[in-house]
Enzyme design. Structure first.
Site, PDB file in Angstrom:
ATOM      1  N   HIS A   1       0.842  -1.203   0.000  1.00  0.00           N
ATOM      2  CA  HIS A   1       0.000   0.000   0.000  1.00  0.00           C
ATOM      3  C   HIS A   1       0.879   1.255   0.000  1.00  0.00           C
ATOM      4  O   HIS A   1       0.612   2.211  -0.724  1.00  0.00           O
ATOM      5  CB  HIS A   1      -0.894   0.053   1.256  1.00  0.00           C
TER       6      HIS A   1
ATOM      7  N   SER B   1      -2.771  -7.754   3.145  1.00  0.00           N
ATOM      8  CA  SER B   1      -3.056  -7.587   4.573  1.00  0.00           C
ATOM      9  C   SER B   1      -3.441  -8.933   5.186  1.00  0.00           C
ATOM     10  O   SER B   1      -3.062  -9.253   6.311  1.00  0.00           O
ATOM     11  CB  SER B   1      -4.209  -6.596   4.775  1.00  0.00           C
TER      12      SER B   1
END
Ligand code: PNS
Length: 170
Positions: free
Chosen positions: A22, A133
């Site tokens: 990210h 994640s």
């Protein structure tokens, strides 16, 4: 249709937690756009590891030196939020072919909802192609090393939570 403040992009997601993949996309996006707003979804249906406030706080720490990167939360339709932010573009990361169908579906549905908003899919550095994640959470929960996969502040917070016996939070 650039807003008065220049080119604005919204980078939406769950970010539970923020990974270095990210971070890579946000850095690349911040070169292309005058403002990039990292927009964390408030999703009452999910049971996240970190609260939205914690996720915002950690993301702000990572980008504290970059005035072009803002961090916010949103609920409801992404296109409504993006228009409120005067955004021209929705940024999403595209890691592998497996992401493509989901991203295409969202991009085209968002275009149908708001034809003036463009979706820009950005590729992270190759080393983050298989980073997610979900995998970070799984590896950490099973005692594996997540060094280099998440920013230091995220790693430290995961360890703090584990030491205090805290797991999933609302
Ligand atoms: O990181 P994620 O979980 O893949 O992000 C998904 C996200 C937050 C971008 C998506 O679920 C979203 O935009 N939710 C807001 C509700 C919405 O606008 N839904 C219609 C999308 S076509």
């Amino acid at each position: 249709m650039a807003s008065k403040a220049g080119r604005v992009a919204v980078y939406p997601g769950t970010f539970d937690p923020l990974t270095n993949g990210h971070v890579d996309i946000i850095r690349r996006g911040s070169v292309l756009f005058d403002r990039i707003v990292v927009a964390i979804l408030v999703n009452p249906e999910k049971s996240p590891l970190f609260t939205v406030e914690e996720r915002m706080e950690m993301t702000k720490v990572v980008f504290e030196d970059q005035p072009g990167v803002e961090v916010d939360m949103f609920q409801g339709l992404l296109v409504d939020y993006a228009l409120k932010q005067d955004a021209d573009v929705i940024v999403r990361g595209l890691r592998a072919i497996s992401d493509f169908e989901y991203e295409m579906e969202m991009a085209l549905m968002n275009r149908r909802l708001s034809p003036t908003l463009e979706t820009v899919l950005m590729m992270p550095a190759e080393s983050y192609t298989y980073l997610s994640s979900r995998l970070v959470k799984e590896i950490f929960a099973l005692g594996g090393s997540i060094r280099g996969l998440v920013p230091d502040v995220v790693e430290a917070r995961l360890e703090e939570n584990a030491n205090s016996g805290q797991h999933h939070r609302a």
